[in-house]
Each structure stands twice: as structure tokens, then as C-alpha cells.
Write an enzyme that holds these catalytic residues in place. Structure first.
Site, PDB file in Angstrom:
ATOM      1  N   CYS A  66     -12.248   2.792 -14.561  1.00 41.97           N
ATOM      2  CA  CYS A  66     -11.148   3.569 -15.133  1.00 41.97           C
ATOM      3  C   CYS A  66     -11.651   4.769 -15.923  1.00 41.97           C
ATOM      4  O   CYS A  66     -11.029   5.828 -15.933  1.00 41.97           O
ATOM      5  CB  CYS A  66     -10.284   2.684 -16.011  1.00 41.97           C
ATOM      6  SG  CYS A  66     -11.199   1.827 -17.302  1.00 41.97           S
ATOM      7  N   HIS A 334      -9.718  -0.016 -21.473  1.00 46.38           N
ATOM      8  CA  HIS A 334      -9.146   0.802 -20.408  1.00 46.38           C
ATOM      9  C   HIS A 334      -9.207   2.280 -20.783  1.00 46.38           C
ATOM     10  O   HIS A 334      -9.219   2.645 -21.955  1.00 46.38           O
ATOM     11  CB  HIS A 334      -7.697   0.393 -20.145  1.00 46.38           C
ATOM     12  CG  HIS A 334      -7.167   0.891 -18.840  1.00 46.38           C
ATOM     13  ND1 HIS A 334      -7.920   0.941 -17.688  1.00 46.38           N
ATOM     14  CD2 HIS A 334      -5.944   1.379 -18.496  1.00 46.38           C
ATOM     15  CE1 HIS A 334      -7.185   1.422 -16.698  1.00 46.38           C
ATOM     16  NE2 HIS A 334      -5.984   1.694 -17.165  1.00 46.38           N
ATOM     17  N   ASN A 355      -2.156   6.716 -15.132  1.00 44.13           N
ATOM     18  CA  ASN A 355      -3.054   5.582 -14.963  1.00 44.13           C
ATOM     19  C   ASN A 355      -3.746   5.653 -13.607  1.00 44.13           C
ATOM     20  O   ASN A 355      -3.438   6.528 -12.788  1.00 44.13           O
ATOM     21  CB  ASN A 355      -2.257   4.272 -15.092  1.00 44.13           C
ATOM     22  CG  ASN A 355      -3.128   3.092 -15.472  1.00 44.13           C
ATOM     23  OD1 ASN A 355      -4.346   3.198 -15.610  1.00 44.13           O
ATOM     24  ND2 ASN A 355      -2.509   1.934 -15.628  1.00 44.13           N
TER      25      ASN A 355
END
Length: 398
Positions: A66, A334, A355
Site C-alpha cells: 500500500c 496502511h 485507496n
């Protein structure tokens, strides 16, 4: 990036950016699907205040990348801000090079740094500086028969090689271990090209970064907020995925959102790292907030209604933020990309966040995160120096 024991989805969260890979991405998304309400999208009425241009939603698959997806998305938006035609950059090119450098650090530190897929925003900038960049079409990293990232086997083999090296069975290391370790990575992700064609012109990764992408990695800084360090100075953010031991600037908690607001108003997007394992974070519903009432104290009806429209939030203080970081209830698990500001039907502002989990939620890959969530759960942000309010930049000596 890390966590160990506190919350129900903690292990999945930790795996996402740091300790392992493979099923980690799927575990976390599946766990967060339980944080959802049935009529959420119909109960919120969002109106955009600022919505900066960004590239398409990606899916990091079963990999803890991520940090690379969000930072490369951030770079793509920087290209747009600079008036350039954005290029969809290879996130796995950045990750692959970071894994090579992380392996070297692991051996230098006799195994005393974290392995796994995880990383930080500065890793992308550091790899950009050293290795350059390539388009996604040139280097997908899909060299093992899948159409999405699936890193568990690769991570296990990488760790096995490095563990054998650190044991030092010959009593003295040879330079060949680096070749063996890099060969493992390239066997799974593919060898990086020394040159490639893009729109009719030949580039190396370094020339492509300079001539086409055109950002200066020295123009970007990472910022956090912790009481234990002097404000307006730099400190080493002590999370396991900071294997490079890079430093971040320290500001007061309210200045985090002040910086983000100023950045967005001036046309800069923001890379965001923090905790998403909270009960107030719903990937399915695309909403993140800090409930005023502790989840354990809620009735079943209150839990079911959590994301059905705006709710009051807990008052966030610097003391509360520091405590959550110290006791592992704030985890660096994250990384995402803040691209705008929106208001709900009551006039409350939320950040629009991009995202890298595909299009599977109510807002097709985006979510709305409150400013209190950001104040409480941010571990660090990355911004262009020009995005920082002048008064804060002066205190930071930028």
C-alpha cells in the site's frame, strides 16, 4: 506497518504493510467488511469542496505494498499539478528496488530489521532517486502466473535466503549472497528493464524519471506528531517498517490537519499513513470516524447503525493520540492518498481518500475520513514543501 495483540483485526492489519504478505490483504479487507451498516450510502449526503485530479483506482492484491501504491498515486497527481500528462507508474518497480535495499540493510543489521512487504513513503522517494521510475505497462511485477499481486511465497523464499546469509555459515560473507537474493526477487517479479520504449522514445528508468515524471524527491517531506519529541524538529519514527531509519518532522496534532487543508486548497494532494483497524473504519461503507462512544459499550442496535449517517465523535487530544501510539492501539498498518475535501449534510468536513483495494466499496475505491480520525490515527503524512503553511514551514526551517 505494525501491531501485535490489541484489537480483533490487529494481526491482519499488521500484515498489510509490514510483517508478512500473501493472504494479509484479503484478511484485512474481509475483517473490515464486518464494520458496515446496511443503508450507509443512502444516509450520507456528501458534497465535494475540493476534489483534485488523480489517476485510476488500483488493487494491490495480496501484497503489503500500500505504501508504494499510495506514494506512486501521489506522484502521479503531482505530475498533474505540474501540468504534465500523468503516467501510471509501476508500483512494483518501487517495491522491488526497496526489497533489494531492505535485504542489504537486514544483513548489515544481522537480521535486526523487519522483513516482509511493508515500507514507507520515503522508500518510494529514495528508490526514485536511486533507481528512477518506469510505467506500469513496462514492469507489472506479474511474473508468476497471476493477474494480481500475490507475494506470500516470494516473501517466504526471500526471508529464507536472508536468514541463511545472516547465519554466516562460512564465517565470512561473500558478495554472492546479494546476487542470490536479487535473483529470488527477479524470479517472481521479473528483471527490471535497463531501457524501454515509451511513446516512440527510448528511456532508461533514470532518464524516464528525469524527463517524463520530472519531480524532485528532495521537494517532499514526511510529517508526524508525537508529544515525546520536541516540536518542529526531526525524529526517527519508530515503527518496524521504517527499516531505512529515515526521519520525519514533528508538529502539533492540530497542525497535521492544518497542513493537509492548506495543501489541498493550494492544489497539492497528500500521502497518508495510519491505522485502519478501528471499528470506526468501514471499507465497505467508505467512511472512517472516531465514535463518541466506545464500541464495547454500544448496544447491538448502535453497532449496526454506526455508519448510517453522520455521528458525533470523541474529542481527540494530543495526550490521547500519544497514548494510542504507545499502547499499540494506533498502528501504522496502511497507506492511502488524500485527494480532496467533502462536506456531509450537516456541513462537517471529511477528507476524500483514494485507496488501493480495488473498486469493491460503496464509493468505488474512495472513502470519506473525518478530520478527527486523521488527528487520532495518522502515523505520518508526505507532502510537497510548498504545501506547508508558511508559519509552520518557518518553524520547521524549511
Amino acid at each position: 506497518m505494525y501491531n501485535f495483540s490489541i484489537k480483533p483485526v490487529v494481526m491482519a492489519s499488521a500484515l498489510l504493510m509490514g510483517l508478512s504478505s500473501g493472504f494479509a490483504q484479503d484478511n484485512l479487507v474481509n475483517a473490515l467488511k464486518n464494520n458496515a451498516s446496511s443503508n450507509s450510502k443512502e444516509s450520507f449526503k456528501f458534497t465535494d469542496v475540493i476534489n483534485l485530479e488523480n489517476t485510476s483506482i488500483k488493487n494491490q492484491g495480496s501484497s503489503g505494498t500500500c505504501w508504494s501504491y499510495s506514494a506512486n498515486s501521489f506522484i502521479e497527481s503531482e505530475m498533474i499539478r505540474m501540468g504534465k500528462q500523468p503516467v501510471e507508474l509501476s508500483q512494483i518497480f518501487s517495491a522491488r528496488n526497496a526489497y533489494v535495499e531492505k535485504g542489504k540493510m537486514y544483513v548489515r543489521m544481522h537480521g535486526a530489521v523487519t522483513l516482509g512487504d511493508g515500507g514507507a513513503f520515503h522508500d518510494v522517494m529514495n528508490m526514485y532517486r536511486k533507481y528512477g521510475a518506469v510505467p506500469q505497462t513496462v514492469y507489472t511485477g506479474l511474473n508468476y502466473g497471476t493477474d494480481k499481486n500475490k507475494f506470500a511465497e516470494m516473501s517466504g523464499v526471500m526471508e529464507g535466503v536472508l536468514a541463511a546469509v545472516v547465519k554466516n555459515p562460512n564465517g565470512e560473507l561473500t558478495p554472492n549472497w546479494e546476487k542470490a537474493y536479487t535473483a529470488v526477487i527477479d524470479a517472481y517479479l521479473g528483471q527490471v528493464p535497463t531501457s524501454f520504449d515509451y511513446k516512440g522514445k527510448k528511456y532508461t528508468p533514470q532518464s524516464f524519471a528525469k524527463e517524463v515524471v520530472g519531480i524532485n524527491p528532495d521537494d517532499y517531506v514526511e510529517i508526524s506528531s508525537l508529544q515525546e519529541y520536541p516540536y518542529y524538529s526531526k525524529f526517527t519514527l519508530l515503527v518496524p517498517d521504517n527499516w531505512a531509519f529515515d526521519q520525519v518532522y514533528n508538529v502539533k496534532m492540530d497542525e497535521l490537519t492544518e497542513i493537509i487543508d492548506n495543501a489541498l486548497k493550494k492544489g497539492y494532494t497528500v500521502a497518508w499513513a495510519g491505522d485502519v483497524s478501528e471499528k470506526g473504519f468501514s471499507w465497505k461503507n467508505g467512511v472512517a470516524f472516531i465514535p463518541e462512544k466506545n464500541f464495547a459499550d454500544m448496544t447491538p442496535e448502535e453497532k449496526a447503525d454506526m455508519f448510517n449517517g453522520p455521528k458525533p465523535e470523541m474529542k481527540i487530544t494530543e495526550e490521547l493520540r500519544q497514548k494510542a501510539f504507545d499502547n499499540y492501539t494506533t498502528t501504522d498498518d496502511h497507506g492511502m492518498h488524500i485527494v480532496g475535501i467533502s462536506k456531509d449534510q450537516n456541513g462537517k468536513e471529511y477528507y476524500i481518500v483514494k485507496n488501493s483495494w480495488g473498486l469493491s466499496n460503496d464509493y468505488k475505491g474512495y472513502l470519506y475520513m473525518t478530520k478527527d480520525f486523521v488527528k487520532y490515527k495518522t502515523t505520518d503524512i508526505m507532502v510537497h514543501k510548498g504545501a506547508i503553511p508558511s508559519a509552520i514551514a518557518k518553524k520547521l526551517k524549511l
